[in-house]
Design a protein around this motif. Structure first.
Motif, PDB file in Angstrom:
ATOM      1  N   ASN A 187     -69.895  83.651 -48.372  1.00  0.00           N
ATOM      2  CA  ASN A 187     -70.250  82.448 -48.977  1.00  0.00           C
ATOM      3  C   ASN A 187     -71.673  82.472 -49.692  1.00  0.00           C
ATOM      4  OD1 ASN A 187     -67.428  81.507 -48.431  1.00  0.00           O
ATOM      5  ND2 ASN A 187     -68.202  80.547 -46.578  1.00  0.00           N
ATOM      6  N   GLY A 188     -72.122  83.871 -49.979  1.00  0.00           N
ATOM      7  CA  GLY A 188     -73.313  83.788 -50.369  1.00  0.00           C
ATOM      8  C   GLY A 188     -74.453  83.962 -49.458  1.00  0.00           C
ATOM      9  N   ARG A 189     -74.034  83.980 -48.093  1.00  0.00           N
ATOM     10  CA  ARG A 189     -75.011  83.937 -46.992  1.00  0.00           C
ATOM     11  C   ARG A 189     -74.903  85.142 -46.228  1.00  0.00           C
ATOM     12  NH1 ARG A 189     -74.068  81.120 -41.970  1.00  0.00           N
ATOM     13  NH2 ARG A 189     -75.743  81.592 -40.545  1.00  0.00           N
ATOM     14  N   SER A 190     -76.064  85.623 -46.033  1.00  0.00           N
ATOM     15  CA  SER A 190     -76.147  86.960 -45.449  1.00  0.00           C
ATOM     16  C   SER A 190     -76.056  86.809 -43.950  1.00  0.00           C
ATOM     17  CB  SER A 190     -77.675  87.818 -45.468  1.00  0.00           C
ATOM     18  OG  SER A 190     -77.640  88.920 -44.913  1.00  0.00           O
ATOM     19  N   ILE A 191     -74.959  87.296 -43.201  1.00  0.00           N
ATOM     20  CA  ILE A 191     -74.795  87.293 -41.807  1.00  0.00           C
ATOM     21  C   ILE A 191     -75.179  88.355 -41.062  1.00  0.00           C
ATOM     22  CG2 ILE A 191     -72.976  86.699 -40.115  1.00  0.00           C
ATOM     23  CD1 ILE A 191     -72.980  84.573 -42.398  1.00  0.00           C
ATOM     24  N   LEU A 192     -75.090  89.602 -41.511  1.00  0.00           N
ATOM     25  CA  LEU A 192     -75.632  91.036 -40.701  1.00  0.00           C
ATOM     26  C   LEU A 192     -76.272  91.553 -42.091  1.00  0.00           C
ATOM     27  CD1 LEU A 192     -72.282  91.803 -38.984  1.00  0.00           C
ATOM     28  CD2 LEU A 192     -74.190  90.707 -38.034  1.00  0.00           C
TER      29      LEU A 192
ATOM     30  N   GLY B  99     -79.263  88.196 -28.621  1.00  0.00           N
ATOM     31  CA  GLY B  99     -79.994  87.440 -29.824  1.00  0.00           C
ATOM     32  C   GLY B  99     -79.634  85.975 -29.768  1.00  0.00           C
ATOM     33  N   PRO B 100     -80.391  84.893 -30.374  1.00  0.00           N
ATOM     34  CA  PRO B 100     -80.206  83.716 -30.395  1.00  0.00           C
ATOM     35  C   PRO B 100     -79.101  83.148 -30.637  1.00  0.00           C
ATOM     36  CG  PRO B 100     -81.827  84.151 -32.184  1.00  0.00           C
ATOM     37  CD  PRO B 100     -81.452  85.555 -31.287  1.00  0.00           C
ATOM     38  N   ASN B 101     -78.326  82.192 -30.787  1.00  0.00           N
ATOM     39  CA  ASN B 101     -77.461  81.488 -31.279  1.00  0.00           C
ATOM     40  C   ASN B 101     -77.648  81.475 -32.700  1.00  0.00           C
ATOM     41  OD1 ASN B 101     -76.280  80.685 -29.058  1.00  0.00           O
ATOM     42  ND2 ASN B 101     -77.191  78.639 -28.991  1.00  0.00           N
ATOM     43  N   GLY B 102     -76.243  82.069 -33.383  1.00  0.00           N
ATOM     44  CA  GLY B 102     -76.316  82.090 -34.821  1.00  0.00           C
ATOM     45  C   GLY B 102     -76.842  83.239 -35.287  1.00  0.00           C
ATOM     46  N   ALA B 103     -77.007  84.402 -34.451  1.00  0.00           N
ATOM     47  CA  ALA B 103     -77.616  85.804 -34.840  1.00  0.00           C
ATOM     48  C   ALA B 103     -76.660  86.640 -35.275  1.00  0.00           C
ATOM     49  CB  ALA B 103     -78.265  86.170 -33.473  1.00  0.00           C
ATOM     50  N   GLY B 104     -75.553  86.389 -35.215  1.00  0.00           N
ATOM     51  CA  GLY B 104     -74.232  87.194 -35.588  1.00  0.00           C
ATOM     52  C   GLY B 104     -73.851  88.104 -34.747  1.00  0.00           C
ATOM     53  N   LYS B 105     -73.998  87.722 -33.522  1.00  0.00           N
ATOM     54  CA  LYS B 105     -73.308  88.826 -32.421  1.00  0.00           C
ATOM     55  C   LYS B 105     -71.869  88.740 -32.230  1.00  0.00           C
ATOM     56  CE  LYS B 105     -75.494  86.432 -29.078  1.00  0.00           C
ATOM     57  NZ  LYS B 105     -76.038  85.340 -29.644  1.00  0.00           N
ATOM     58  N   SER B 106     -71.093  87.798 -32.092  1.00  0.00           N
ATOM     59  CA  SER B 106     -69.705  87.750 -32.390  1.00  0.00           C
ATOM     60  C   SER B 106     -69.098  88.185 -33.580  1.00  0.00           C
ATOM     61  CB  SER B 106     -69.273  86.376 -31.890  1.00  0.00           C
ATOM     62  OG  SER B 106     -69.702  86.030 -30.672  1.00  0.00           O
TER      63      SER B 106
ATOM     64  N   GLN C 148     -62.866  91.630 -38.898  1.00  0.00           N
ATOM     65  CA  GLN C 148     -63.694  91.088 -40.087  1.00  0.00           C
ATOM     66  C   GLN C 148     -63.996  92.115 -40.959  1.00  0.00           C
ATOM     67  OE1 GLN C 148     -64.954  87.558 -40.885  1.00  0.00           O
ATOM     68  NE2 GLN C 148     -65.347  88.843 -42.558  1.00  0.00           N
ATOM     69  N   PRO C 149     -63.445  91.797 -42.262  1.00  0.00           N
ATOM     70  CA  PRO C 149     -64.036  93.182 -43.193  1.00  0.00           C
ATOM     71  C   PRO C 149     -65.621  93.010 -43.436  1.00  0.00           C
ATOM     72  CG  PRO C 149     -62.054  91.729 -44.113  1.00  0.00           C
ATOM     73  CD  PRO C 149     -62.711  91.014 -42.703  1.00  0.00           C
ATOM     74  N   ILE C 150     -66.050  94.129 -43.810  1.00  0.00           N
ATOM     75  CA  ILE C 150     -67.424  94.161 -43.888  1.00  0.00           C
ATOM     76  C   ILE C 150     -67.894  94.233 -45.508  1.00  0.00           C
ATOM     77  CG2 ILE C 150     -68.209  95.012 -41.541  1.00  0.00           C
ATOM     78  CD1 ILE C 150     -68.357  97.757 -43.198  1.00  0.00           C
ATOM     79  N   THR C 151     -68.955  93.895 -45.862  1.00  0.00           N
ATOM     80  CA  THR C 151     -69.425  93.989 -47.326  1.00  0.00           C
ATOM     81  C   THR C 151     -69.932  95.222 -47.756  1.00  0.00           C
ATOM     82  OG1 THR C 151     -70.200  91.509 -47.157  1.00  0.00           O
ATOM     83  CG2 THR C 151     -70.850  92.676 -48.975  1.00  0.00           C
ATOM     84  N   SER C 152     -70.503  95.969 -46.762  1.00  0.00           N
ATOM     85  CA  SER C 152     -71.120  97.236 -47.033  1.00  0.00           C
ATOM     86  C   SER C 152     -71.178  98.144 -45.704  1.00  0.00           C
ATOM     87  CB  SER C 152     -72.120  97.313 -47.950  1.00  0.00           C
ATOM     88  OG  SER C 152     -73.384  96.677 -47.183  1.00  0.00           O
ATOM     89  N   GLY C 153     -71.592  99.237 -45.742  1.00  0.00           N
ATOM     90  CA  GLY C 153     -71.664  99.977 -44.671  1.00  0.00           C
ATOM     91  C   GLY C 153     -70.424 100.822 -44.270  1.00  0.00           C
TER      92      GLY C 153
ATOM     93  N   HIS D 292     -78.674 100.363 -23.023  1.00  0.00           N
ATOM     94  CA  HIS D 292     -79.242 100.149 -24.225  1.00  0.00           C
ATOM     95  C   HIS D 292     -79.001  98.834 -24.760  1.00  0.00           C
ATOM     96  CE1 HIS D 292     -80.790 102.110 -27.987  1.00  0.00           C
ATOM     97  NE2 HIS D 292     -79.961 101.267 -28.472  1.00  0.00           N
ATOM     98  N   VAL D 293     -80.109  98.184 -25.056  1.00  0.00           N
ATOM     99  CA  VAL D 293     -79.883  96.791 -25.570  1.00  0.00           C
ATOM    100  C   VAL D 293     -80.375  96.777 -26.999  1.00  0.00           C
ATOM    101  CG1 VAL D 293     -81.091  94.493 -25.178  1.00  0.00           C
ATOM    102  CG2 VAL D 293     -80.881  96.011 -23.181  1.00  0.00           C
ATOM    103  N   VAL D 294     -79.723  95.946 -27.990  1.00  0.00           N
ATOM    104  CA  VAL D 294     -79.714  95.797 -29.295  1.00  0.00           C
ATOM    105  C   VAL D 294     -80.007  94.300 -29.269  1.00  0.00           C
ATOM    106  CG1 VAL D 294     -78.679  95.915 -31.512  1.00  0.00           C
ATOM    107  CG2 VAL D 294     -78.256  97.643 -29.676  1.00  0.00           C
ATOM    108  N   CYS D 295     -81.391  94.133 -29.726  1.00  0.00           N
ATOM    109  CA  CYS D 295     -81.799  92.470 -29.935  1.00  0.00           C
ATOM    110  C   CYS D 295     -81.587  92.424 -31.573  1.00  0.00           C
ATOM    111  CB  CYS D 295     -83.205  92.566 -29.740  1.00  0.00           C
ATOM    112  SG  CYS D 295     -83.780  90.877 -29.765  1.00  0.00           S
ATOM    113  N   LEU D 296     -80.437  91.423 -31.637  1.00  0.00           N
ATOM    114  CA  LEU D 296     -79.868  91.110 -33.208  1.00  0.00           C
ATOM    115  C   LEU D 296     -80.487  89.548 -33.506  1.00  0.00           C
ATOM    116  CD1 LEU D 296     -77.760  92.491 -35.076  1.00  0.00           C
ATOM    117  CD2 LEU D 296     -76.371  90.994 -34.315  1.00  0.00           C
ATOM    118  N   ASN D 297     -80.790  89.570 -34.710  1.00  0.00           N
ATOM    119  CA  ASN D 297     -81.051  88.224 -35.262  1.00  0.00           C
ATOM    120  C   ASN D 297     -80.694  88.444 -36.851  1.00  0.00           C
ATOM    121  OD1 ASN D 297     -81.659  85.494 -35.503  1.00  0.00           O
ATOM    122  ND2 ASN D 297     -83.600  85.804 -35.761  1.00  0.00           N
TER     123      ASN D 297
END
Length: 254
Positions: free
Chosen positions: A19-24, A41-48, A58-63, A194-199
């Motif tokens: 919806n026009g918003r960058s999640i990852l 990462g904090p809530n809303g960071a896109g972890k799940s 969940q289909p991805i936009t690119s990558g 290994h830890v990945v810090c995501l936001n």
């Protein structure tokens, strides 16, 4: 540096816009056999959302997402939908989508410490008991990769410690890769390779000691978080090993 082909599961520059918003935003991550990788990462960071992308839900936009051929995945989702009026016991829960033998069910329940709950109603389980039942169900798939989305939610502090010990033990016994999502910093850091810090994007990553010293980590979680983890990890290491330096790959040497 290991080649991509060594990984059970890899994401390369994965982006997702909804919806026009960058999640990852250009997220790259690898999970290898016998390795615990934790996404924090904090809530809303896109972890799940990242987990759902990695699993193909969940289909991805690119990558690109690369899974090793015929990869067997055991997945414990963040929320398990329960239908209150449908009587479901633990034994039935474990055989909903699989056809395990009775001895396989017993072994999975014993490994996760809930053999005594085999005939208990799922609706009456505590938060920790339900997580263990879902973990037992995931183990029945004989996974090469175990994906755990917030495995200690609704579990009290003592239960959290036992759950992380159980997850480490499963890695030791089965040699599977483990991808874990958590906001529970101190224990996760001690148990991870290994830890990945995501936001939305990867802010920092590496071994636990490297990540907790990264300015990005302090920016996301506050300077006190790094101090708290350092104290916890130091104390925790004494249980495992006599040398307290660097916890990047010490757990492989158990």
């Amino acid at each position: 540096m290991l080649k991509v082909s060594d990984a059970l599961l890899s994401a390369r520059d994965v982006s997702l816009t909804l919806n026009g918003r960058s999640i990852l935003d250009h997220v790259t991550i690898d999970v290898r056999p016998n390795e615990i990788v934790t996404v924090i990462g904090p809530n809303g960071a896109g972890k799940s959302t990242l987990v759902r992308c990695l699993l193909g839900l969940q289909p991805i936009t690119s990558g690109e997402i690369i899974r090793s051929k015929a990869l067997r995945i055991g997945y414990v989702p963040q929320r398990f939908p329960q239908t209150p009026n449908v009587p479901l016991d633990v034994r039935r829960l474990l055989s909903l989508t699989l056809k395990p033998s009775e001895s396989e069910i017993d072994a999975a329940l014993a490994e996760t410490g809930i053999a005594h709950l085999k005939h208990a109603a799922v609706a009456r389980l505590s938060g920790g008991e339900l997580q263990r039942a879902l973990l037992a169900r995931a183990l029945l798939r004989k996974p090469e990769l175990l994906v755990l989305d917030e495995p200690v939610q609704a579990v009290d502090f003592m239960g959290e410690a036992r759950m992380y010990e159980l997850i480490s033990e499963i890695r030791r016994q089965h040699g599977c890769g483990i991808l874990m999502v958590s906001h529970d910093l101190h224990m996760v850091m001690a148990e991870s390779d290994h830890v990945v810090c995501l936001n939305g994007h990867v802010c920092c990553e590496g071994g636990p000691s490297k990540v907790q010293q990264d300015p990005e980590f302090a920016r996301l979680f506050g300077p006190s978080a790094a101090r708290m983890i350092a104290a916890y990890t130091h104390h925790h290491d004494h249980d495992h090993e006599s040398h307290g330096h660097g916890c990047d790959h010490d757990h492989h040497r158990h």
